[in-house]
Design a protein around this motif. Sequence first.
Motif, PDB file in Angstrom:
ATOM      1  N   GLY A  19       0.806  -1.206   0.000  1.00  0.00           N
ATOM      2  CA  GLY A  19       0.000   0.000   0.000  1.00  0.00           C
ATOM      3  C   GLY A  19       0.839   1.255   0.000  1.00  0.00           C
ATOM      4  O   GLY A  19       2.033   1.233   0.320  1.00  0.00           O
ATOM      5  N   ALA A  20       0.204   2.360  -0.362  1.00  0.00           N
ATOM      6  CA  ALA A  20       0.836   3.682  -0.386  1.00  0.00           C
ATOM      7  C   ALA A  20       2.151   3.655  -1.162  1.00  0.00           C
ATOM      8  O   ALA A  20       3.129   4.279  -0.788  1.00  0.00           O
ATOM      9  CB  ALA A  20       1.056   4.202   1.034  1.00  0.00           C
ATOM     10  N   SER A  21       2.152   2.909  -2.250  1.00  0.00           N
ATOM     11  CA  SER A  21       3.349   2.834  -3.090  1.00  0.00           C
ATOM     12  C   SER A  21       3.018   3.412  -4.461  1.00  0.00           C
ATOM     13  O   SER A  21       1.876   3.735  -4.760  1.00  0.00           O
ATOM     14  CB  SER A  21       3.790   1.375  -3.239  1.00  0.00           C
ATOM     15  OG  SER A  21       2.808   0.652  -3.949  1.00  0.00           O
ATOM     16  N   SER A  22       4.002   3.526  -5.279  1.00  0.00           N
ATOM     17  CA  SER A  22       3.772   4.007  -6.642  1.00  0.00           C
ATOM     18  C   SER A  22       3.854   2.842  -7.635  1.00  0.00           C
ATOM     19  O   SER A  22       4.197   3.029  -8.791  1.00  0.00           O
ATOM     20  CB  SER A  22       4.773   5.105  -6.990  1.00  0.00           C
ATOM     21  OG  SER A  22       6.087   4.693  -6.717  1.00  0.00           O
ATOM     22  N   LEU A  23       3.520   1.649  -7.155  1.00  0.00           N
ATOM     23  CA  LEU A  23       3.517   0.482  -8.031  1.00  0.00           C
ATOM     24  C   LEU A  23       2.384   0.591  -9.036  1.00  0.00           C
ATOM     25  O   LEU A  23       1.312   1.113  -8.733  1.00  0.00           O
ATOM     26  CB  LEU A  23       3.357  -0.797  -7.202  1.00  0.00           C
ATOM     27  CG  LEU A  23       4.539  -1.141  -6.292  1.00  0.00           C
ATOM     28  CD1 LEU A  23       4.164  -2.260  -5.341  1.00  0.00           C
ATOM     29  CD2 LEU A  23       5.746  -1.520  -7.121  1.00  0.00           C
ATOM     30  N   THR A  24       2.624   0.080 -10.233  1.00  0.00           N
ATOM     31  CA  THR A  24       1.630   0.119 -11.301  1.00  0.00           C
ATOM     32  C   THR A  24       1.418  -1.289 -11.843  1.00  0.00           C
ATOM     33  O   THR A  24       2.146  -2.210 -11.497  1.00  0.00           O
ATOM     34  CB  THR A  24       2.094   1.037 -12.446  1.00  0.00           C
ATOM     35  OG1 THR A  24       3.326   0.539 -12.963  1.00  0.00           O
ATOM     36  CG2 THR A  24       2.282   2.464 -11.978  1.00  0.00           C
ATOM     37  N   GLY A  25       0.436  -1.427 -12.692  1.00  0.00           N
ATOM     38  CA  GLY A  25       0.186  -2.716 -13.329  1.00  0.00           C
ATOM     39  C   GLY A  25      -0.803  -3.550 -12.548  1.00  0.00           C
ATOM     40  O   GLY A  25      -1.610  -3.036 -11.778  1.00  0.00           O
ATOM     41  N   THR A  26      -0.715  -4.857 -12.745  1.00  0.00           N
ATOM     42  CA  THR A  26      -1.660  -5.786 -12.147  1.00  0.00           C
ATOM     43  C   THR A  26      -1.045  -6.507 -10.953  1.00  0.00           C
ATOM     44  O   THR A  26       0.166  -6.473 -10.753  1.00  0.00           O
ATOM     45  CB  THR A  26      -2.115  -6.827 -13.183  1.00  0.00           C
ATOM     46  OG1 THR A  26      -0.952  -7.544 -13.642  1.00  0.00           O
ATOM     47  CG2 THR A  26      -2.805  -6.176 -14.367  1.00  0.00           C
ATOM     48  N   ILE A  27      -1.904  -7.170 -10.187  1.00  0.00           N
ATOM     49  CA  ILE A  27      -1.442  -8.007  -9.075  1.00  0.00           C
ATOM     50  C   ILE A  27      -1.032  -9.350  -9.674  1.00  0.00           C
ATOM     51  O   ILE A  27      -1.857 -10.028 -10.297  1.00  0.00           O
ATOM     52  CB  ILE A  27      -2.555  -8.210  -8.031  1.00  0.00           C
ATOM     53  CG1 ILE A  27      -2.987  -6.863  -7.451  1.00  0.00           C
ATOM     54  CG2 ILE A  27      -2.088  -9.160  -6.933  1.00  0.00           C
ATOM     55  CD1 ILE A  27      -4.204  -6.948  -6.542  1.00  0.00           C
ATOM     56  N   PRO A  28       0.221  -9.759  -9.501  1.00  0.00           N
ATOM     57  CA  PRO A  28       0.668 -11.030 -10.095  1.00  0.00           C
ATOM     58  C   PRO A  28      -0.045 -12.236  -9.469  1.00  0.00           C
ATOM     59  O   PRO A  28      -0.250 -12.284  -8.256  1.00  0.00           O
ATOM     60  CB  PRO A  28       2.161 -11.083  -9.781  1.00  0.00           C
ATOM     61  CG  PRO A  28       2.533  -9.754  -9.247  1.00  0.00           C
ATOM     62  CD  PRO A  28       1.295  -9.079  -8.802  1.00  0.00           C
ATOM     63  N   THR A  29      -0.394 -13.194 -10.294  1.00  0.00           N
ATOM     64  CA  THR A  29      -1.027 -14.418  -9.804  1.00  0.00           C
ATOM     65  C   THR A  29      -0.078 -15.190  -8.885  1.00  0.00           C
ATOM     66  O   THR A  29      -0.528 -15.951  -8.033  1.00  0.00           O
ATOM     67  CB  THR A  29      -1.450 -15.320 -10.973  1.00  0.00           C
ATOM     68  OG1 THR A  29      -0.297 -15.640 -11.761  1.00  0.00           O
ATOM     69  CG2 THR A  29      -2.487 -14.624 -11.845  1.00  0.00           C
ATOM     70  N   GLN A  30       1.224 -14.988  -9.035  1.00  0.00           N
ATOM     71  CA  GLN A  30       2.221 -15.690  -8.230  1.00  0.00           C
ATOM     72  C   GLN A  30       2.092 -15.383  -6.736  1.00  0.00           C
ATOM     73  O   GLN A  30       2.589 -16.141  -5.909  1.00  0.00           O
ATOM     74  CB  GLN A  30       3.646 -15.349  -8.704  1.00  0.00           C
ATOM     75  CG  GLN A  30       3.996 -15.920 -10.050  1.00  0.00           C
ATOM     76  CD  GLN A  30       3.534 -15.055 -11.225  1.00  0.00           C
ATOM     77  OE1 GLN A  30       2.780 -14.094 -11.063  1.00  0.00           O
ATOM     78  NE2 GLN A  30       3.974 -15.404 -12.418  1.00  0.00           N
ATOM     79  N   LEU A  31       1.418 -14.291  -6.375  1.00  0.00           N
ATOM     80  CA  LEU A  31       1.231 -13.995  -4.954  1.00  0.00           C
ATOM     81  C   LEU A  31       0.394 -15.074  -4.278  1.00  0.00           C
ATOM     82  O   LEU A  31       0.434 -15.228  -3.062  1.00  0.00           O
ATOM     83  CB  LEU A  31       0.597 -12.617  -4.763  1.00  0.00           C
ATOM     84  CG  LEU A  31       1.430 -11.408  -5.190  1.00  0.00           C
ATOM     85  CD1 LEU A  31       0.739 -10.116  -4.764  1.00  0.00           C
ATOM     86  CD2 LEU A  31       2.831 -11.467  -4.613  1.00  0.00           C
TER      87      LEU A  31
END
Length: 81
Positions: A19-31
């Motif tokens: 959270g509260a990050s500047s990450l972009t894109g999708t949530i990887p299925t590997q999680l």
Amino acid sequence: GTIPTQLGQLTALECLDLGASSLTGTIPTQLGQLTALTRLSFTCASSLIGTIPTELGQLRALEGLYFFYASSLTGTIPTQL
């Protein structure tokens, strides 16, 4: 940047706060491979897009899953959770 798919290899990880990050894109299925995970947070991760992966339903130890203010994500939380 994006969430690295390699995070799925950290199978002993118990808490992941993206959270509260500047990450972009999708949530990887590997999680979904983080079987020891008890807490997963995407709070205020408004730059993430796409659906919530059904693979997150494999997180049997999960006690807390947080999506507050992650308004760009779509879909439903896996029923297994």
